[in-house]
Design a protein around this motif. Structure first.
Motif, PDB file in Angstrom:
ATOM      1  N   TRP A 144       0.836  -1.136  -0.091  1.00 48.45           N
ATOM      2  CA  TRP A 144      -0.027  -0.006   0.119  1.00 48.45           C
ATOM      3  C   TRP A 144       0.928   1.372  -0.026  1.00 48.45           C
ATOM      4  CZ3 TRP A 144      -5.065  -0.872  -0.355  1.00 48.45           C
ATOM      5  CH2 TRP A 144      -5.570  -2.150  -0.097  1.00 48.45           C
ATOM      6  N   ASN A 145       2.105   1.298   0.005  1.00 48.20           N
ATOM      7  CA  ASN A 145       2.984   2.252   0.170  1.00 48.20           C
ATOM      8  C   ASN A 145       2.900   3.423  -1.112  1.00 48.20           C
ATOM      9  OD1 ASN A 145       5.739   0.584   1.829  1.00 48.20           O
ATOM     10  ND2 ASN A 145       4.095   1.748   2.577  1.00 48.20           N
ATOM     11  N   ASP A 146       2.646   2.703  -2.057  1.00 49.56           N
ATOM     12  CA  ASP A 146       2.699   3.819  -3.247  1.00 49.56           C
ATOM     13  C   ASP A 146       1.279   4.457  -3.319  1.00 49.56           C
ATOM     14  OD1 ASP A 146       1.232   1.992  -4.925  1.00 49.56           O
ATOM     15  OD2 ASP A 146       2.843   1.504  -6.040  1.00 49.56           O
ATOM     16  N   GLY A 147       0.190   4.154  -2.605  1.00 47.13           N
ATOM     17  CA  GLY A 147      -0.934   4.734  -2.780  1.00 47.13           C
ATOM     18  C   GLY A 147      -1.976   4.253  -3.949  1.00 47.13           C
ATOM     19  N   ARG A 148      -1.398   3.547  -4.873  1.00 44.17           N
ATOM     20  CA  ARG A 148      -2.011   3.295  -6.160  1.00 44.17           C
ATOM     21  C   ARG A 148      -3.184   2.307  -5.878  1.00 44.17           C
ATOM     22  NH1 ARG A 148       0.842   0.304  -9.250  1.00 44.17           N
ATOM     23  NH2 ARG A 148      -0.065   1.150 -11.277  1.00 44.17           N
ATOM     24  N   ALA A 149      -2.753   1.097  -4.755  1.00 46.19           N
ATOM     25  CA  ALA A 149      -3.744   0.355  -4.336  1.00 46.19           C
ATOM     26  C   ALA A 149      -5.066   0.835  -3.728  1.00 46.19           C
ATOM     27  CB  ALA A 149      -3.152  -0.752  -3.648  1.00 46.19           C
ATOM     28  N   LEU A 150      -4.904   1.844  -2.839  1.00 47.75           N
ATOM     29  CA  LEU A 150      -5.971   2.512  -2.283  1.00 47.75           C
ATOM     30  C   LEU A 150      -6.865   3.316  -3.376  1.00 47.75           C
ATOM     31  CD1 LEU A 150      -7.481   3.559   0.222  1.00 47.75           C
ATOM     32  CD2 LEU A 150      -5.858   5.514   0.174  1.00 47.75           C
ATOM     33  N   ASN A 151      -6.378   3.664  -4.143  1.00 42.61           N
ATOM     34  CA  ASN A 151      -7.043   4.551  -5.418  1.00 42.61           C
ATOM     35  C   ASN A 151      -7.934   3.432  -6.143  1.00 42.61           C
ATOM     36  OD1 ASN A 151      -6.607   7.595  -5.719  1.00 42.61           O
ATOM     37  ND2 ASN A 151      -4.734   6.745  -4.600  1.00 42.61           N
ATOM     38  N   ALA A 152      -7.204   2.204  -6.376  1.00 41.17           N
ATOM     39  CA  ALA A 152      -7.929   1.270  -7.016  1.00 41.17           C
ATOM     40  C   ALA A 152      -9.030   0.436  -6.314  1.00 41.17           C
ATOM     41  CB  ALA A 152      -6.969  -0.036  -7.326  1.00 41.17           C
ATOM     42  N   LEU A 153      -8.913   0.570  -5.060  1.00 39.66           N
ATOM     43  CA  LEU A 153     -10.018  -0.043  -4.150  1.00 39.66           C
ATOM     44  C   LEU A 153     -11.179   0.984  -4.172  1.00 39.66           C
ATOM     45  CD1 LEU A 153     -11.077  -2.102  -1.966  1.00 39.66           C
ATOM     46  CD2 LEU A 153      -9.821  -1.128  -0.188  1.00 39.66           C
ATOM     47  N   ILE A 154     -10.675   2.188  -3.895  1.00 45.72           N
ATOM     48  CA  ILE A 154     -11.915   3.165  -4.027  1.00 45.72           C
ATOM     49  C   ILE A 154     -12.620   3.101  -5.279  1.00 45.72           C
ATOM     50  CG2 ILE A 154     -12.444   5.654  -4.336  1.00 45.72           C
ATOM     51  CD1 ILE A 154      -9.878   5.990  -2.313  1.00 45.72           C
ATOM     52  N   ASN A 155     -11.872   2.925  -6.493  1.00 41.98           N
ATOM     53  CA  ASN A 155     -12.446   2.668  -7.862  1.00 41.98           C
ATOM     54  C   ASN A 155     -13.503   1.405  -7.979  1.00 41.98           C
ATOM     55  OD1 ASN A 155     -11.945   1.678 -10.894  1.00 41.98           O
ATOM     56  ND2 ASN A 155     -12.684   3.518 -10.877  1.00 41.98           N
ATOM     57  N   ALA A 156     -12.847   0.329  -7.347  1.00 36.70           N
ATOM     58  CA  ALA A 156     -13.613  -0.757  -7.278  1.00 36.70           C
ATOM     59  C   ALA A 156     -15.179  -0.651  -6.900  1.00 36.70           C
ATOM     60  CB  ALA A 156     -12.731  -1.888  -6.633  1.00 36.70           C
ATOM     61  N   LEU A 157     -15.115   0.358  -5.639  1.00 36.73           N
ATOM     62  CA  LEU A 157     -16.433   0.160  -4.915  1.00 36.73           C
ATOM     63  C   LEU A 157     -17.232   1.303  -5.416  1.00 36.73           C
ATOM     64  CD1 LEU A 157     -14.944  -0.166  -1.217  1.00 36.73           C
ATOM     65  CD2 LEU A 157     -15.993  -1.859  -2.527  1.00 36.73           C
ATOM     66  N   ARG A 158     -16.445   2.187  -5.994  1.00 41.96           N
ATOM     67  CA  ARG A 158     -17.325   3.495  -6.626  1.00 41.96           C
ATOM     68  C   ARG A 158     -16.445   3.848  -7.991  1.00 41.96           C
ATOM     69  NH1 ARG A 158     -19.220   7.866  -3.517  1.00 41.96           N
ATOM     70  NH2 ARG A 158     -19.408   8.718  -5.478  1.00 41.96           N
ATOM     71  N   PRO A 159     -16.833   3.201  -9.212  1.00 42.84           N
ATOM     72  CA  PRO A 159     -16.210   3.429 -10.274  1.00 42.84           C
ATOM     73  C   PRO A 159     -16.274   4.814 -10.955  1.00 42.84           C
ATOM     74  CG  PRO A 159     -17.832   1.366 -10.355  1.00 42.84           C
ATOM     75  CD  PRO A 159     -18.126   2.212  -9.013  1.00 42.84           C
ATOM     76  N   ASP A 160     -17.013   5.706 -10.319  1.00 41.82           N
ATOM     77  CA  ASP A 160     -17.230   6.952 -10.757  1.00 41.82           C
ATOM     78  C   ASP A 160     -15.720   7.549  -9.932  1.00 41.82           C
ATOM     79  OD1 ASP A 160     -18.559   6.406  -8.486  1.00 41.82           O
ATOM     80  OD2 ASP A 160     -19.144   8.593  -8.250  1.00 41.82           O
ATOM     81  N   LEU A 161     -15.060   7.115  -9.263  1.00 46.56           N
ATOM     82  CA  LEU A 161     -13.995   7.826  -8.521  1.00 46.56           C
ATOM     83  C   LEU A 161     -12.589   7.248  -9.073  1.00 46.56           C
ATOM     84  CD1 LEU A 161     -15.466   8.103  -4.817  1.00 46.56           C
ATOM     85  CD2 LEU A 161     -15.407   9.737  -6.716  1.00 46.56           C
ATOM     86  N   CYS A 162     -11.475   7.748  -8.998  1.00 49.57           N
ATOM     87  CA  CYS A 162     -10.008   7.434  -8.983  1.00 49.57           C
ATOM     88  C   CYS A 162      -9.921   6.352 -10.393  1.00 49.57           C
ATOM     89  CB  CYS A 162      -9.703   6.551  -7.684  1.00 49.57           C
ATOM     90  SG  CYS A 162      -9.633   7.603  -6.345  1.00 49.57           S
ATOM     91  N   LYS A 163     -10.572   6.709 -11.361  1.00 54.93           N
ATOM     92  CA  LYS A 163     -10.631   5.814 -12.563  1.00 54.93           C
ATOM     93  C   LYS A 163      -9.195   5.622 -13.106  1.00 54.93           C
ATOM     94  CE  LYS A 163     -15.454   7.213 -14.048  1.00 54.93           C
ATOM     95  NZ  LYS A 163     -16.329   7.867 -15.175  1.00 54.93           N
ATOM     96  N   ASP A 164      -8.242   6.613 -12.987  1.00 56.61           N
ATOM     97  CA  ASP A 164      -6.862   6.702 -13.434  1.00 56.61           C
ATOM     98  C   ASP A 164      -6.178   6.071 -12.405  1.00 56.61           C
ATOM     99  OD1 ASP A 164      -7.286   8.499 -11.584  1.00 56.61           O
ATOM    100  OD2 ASP A 164      -5.971  10.231 -12.775  1.00 56.61           O
ATOM    101  N   HIS A 165      -6.511   5.061 -11.678  1.00 59.41           N
ATOM    102  CA  HIS A 165      -5.539   4.535 -10.735  1.00 59.41           C
ATOM    103  C   HIS A 165      -4.280   3.950 -11.358  1.00 59.41           C
ATOM    104  CE1 HIS A 165      -7.222   0.473 -11.227  1.00 59.41           C
ATOM    105  NE2 HIS A 165      -8.506   1.108 -11.193  1.00 59.41           N
ATOM    106  N   MET A 166      -4.345   3.119 -12.466  1.00 53.63           N
ATOM    107  CA  MET A 166      -3.513   2.574 -13.147  1.00 53.63           C
ATOM    108  C   MET A 166      -2.386   3.539 -13.535  1.00 53.63           C
ATOM    109  SD  MET A 166      -3.959  -0.608 -12.659  1.00 53.63           S
ATOM    110  CE  MET A 166      -2.970  -1.682 -13.940  1.00 53.63           C
ATOM    111  N   ASP A 167      -2.722   4.745 -13.755  1.00 56.80           N
ATOM    112  CA  ASP A 167      -1.793   5.692 -14.390  1.00 56.80           C
ATOM    113  C   ASP A 167      -0.984   6.433 -13.666  1.00 56.80           C
ATOM    114  OD1 ASP A 167      -2.689   4.736 -17.175  1.00 56.80           O
ATOM    115  OD2 ASP A 167      -4.424   6.251 -17.017  1.00 56.80           O
ATOM    116  N   LEU A 168      -1.266   6.254 -12.186  1.00 53.31           N
ATOM    117  CA  LEU A 168      -0.777   7.015 -11.031  1.00 53.31           C
ATOM    118  C   LEU A 168       0.768   6.789 -11.159  1.00 53.31           C
ATOM    119  CD1 LEU A 168      -3.101   6.927  -8.228  1.00 53.31           C
ATOM    120  CD2 LEU A 168      -3.053   8.895  -9.807  1.00 53.31           C
TER     121      LEU A 168
END
Length: 314
Positions: A144-168
């Motif tokens: 979880w250190n680079d923050g990307r997985a958190l943004n991905a989890l948010i997107n998984a639960l709310r697809p309208d949020l953090c759609k670009d998590h893979m591009d971070l």
């Protein structure tokens, strides 16, 4: 550069925030686990809040040490009666501010009432893995250190949020973590039990992260309406005898009954034309239109299972 912080501090900070998150239901707050549990009042209130049970009579204005010890004994006996195993901790340890014992006690409480609410730690990890399999999450720390997985989890639960998590950018750890934590707090009601500089710490505390991440799994499905979006000119204005169009879009997994209602300034319902429209993968979109028959203010109401959809609750 983020400030230097020890993993022990991360755990203590998170446990303090979690405790305050529960205590706020009674308008209570602590500044320190070491100092503010000594008279037993906060611990008694905490246990009554999270268990939904009364602990009975206790000294509400403890002054002398004996009164404080009696309160703490009441709290600890209740915790044991709830089936929680307490090892090497007594009321004297809390009065003396023994942080090892106090943190162990709070973790035992968190484990029972937060982590194990919908399964234990193993189940929490499996749940996360099922939501973001592309990140190969294997732990609650370095993954979880680079923050990307958190943004991905948010997107998984709310697809309208953090759609670009893979591009971070993996190198922008602090910015990624800050974005995810702030978004989860603002948009999903996930309290900031861990701060960005703590999440990116190379020795981020496992128990702190479990406490934070369990909130995502334990979210009640009350915010599904916030995943539905209404947009278009017809929401805001209409011209007499001219079609006023707007759209309603939702993720396919946001289940529930959508109701659309348009009222004129007299409060009378106006007929709407509703058809399915082309939508991106994973979404459903409705094309809606109505024709104002006279000048005036028209109100558009869109709900999902009677909960107001963002942008259409005028």
């Amino acid at each position: 550069m983020p400030p230097r912080i020890a993993w022990q501090d991360i755990q203590e900070n998170t446990f303090t925030r979690w405790t305050n998150d529960e205590l706020k239901l009674r308008g209570l707050h602590i500044n320190s686990l070491k100092d503010d549990l000594k008279d037993g009042l906060m611990l008694i209130n905490l246990m009554e809040i999270i268990s939904g049970k009364s602990l009975g009579k206790y000294n509400k204005h403890p002054i002398i040490i004996q009164q404080k010890l009696e309160n703490l004994t009441i709290a600890l006996k209740f915790i044991q009666s709830e089936g929680l195993k307490l090892v090497n901790i007594g009321p004297e340890d809390i009065v003396q501010g023994n942080m090892r014992c106090i943190l162990g006690l709070i973790w035992t409480i968190i484990l029972r009432y937060e982590i194990n609410r919908n399964g234990g730690g193993e189940d929490l990890l499996k749940w996360i893995q099922s939501k973001i399999p592309e990140y190969g999450i294997k732990n609650f720390t370095k993954d979880w250190n680079d923050g990307r997985a958190l943004n991905a989890l948010i997107n998984a639960l709310r697809p309208d949020l953090c759609k670009d998590h893979m591009d971070l950018d993996k190198k922008k750890k602090l910015a990624n973590a800050r974005r995810g934590i702030e978004t989860a707090d603002k948009e999903m009601g996930v309290d900031k039990l861990v701060l960005p500089e703590e999440m990116i710490h190379k020795r981020v505390d496992k128990q702190a992260m479990m406490t934070y991440l369990a909130q995502f799994r334990n979210l009640k499905d009350t915010n599904a309406a916030y995943r539905v979006r209404a947009f278009g000119e017809g929401l805001h204005k209409g011209i007499k005898e001219t079609k006023a169009p707007f759209f309603v879009e939702r993720p396919t997994d946001a289940k529930g009954e959508i109701k659309i209602k348009v009222l004129n300034e007299d409060g009378k319902e106006v007929s709407c034309d509703i058809t399915k429209a082309e939508s991106p993968a994973g979404y459903e979109k409705l094309a809606v239109s109505y024709v104002p028959q006279k000048a005036g203010v028209y109100k558009v109401h869109v709900t999902l299972d009677d909960k107001v959809v963002d942008g259409a609750g005028a």
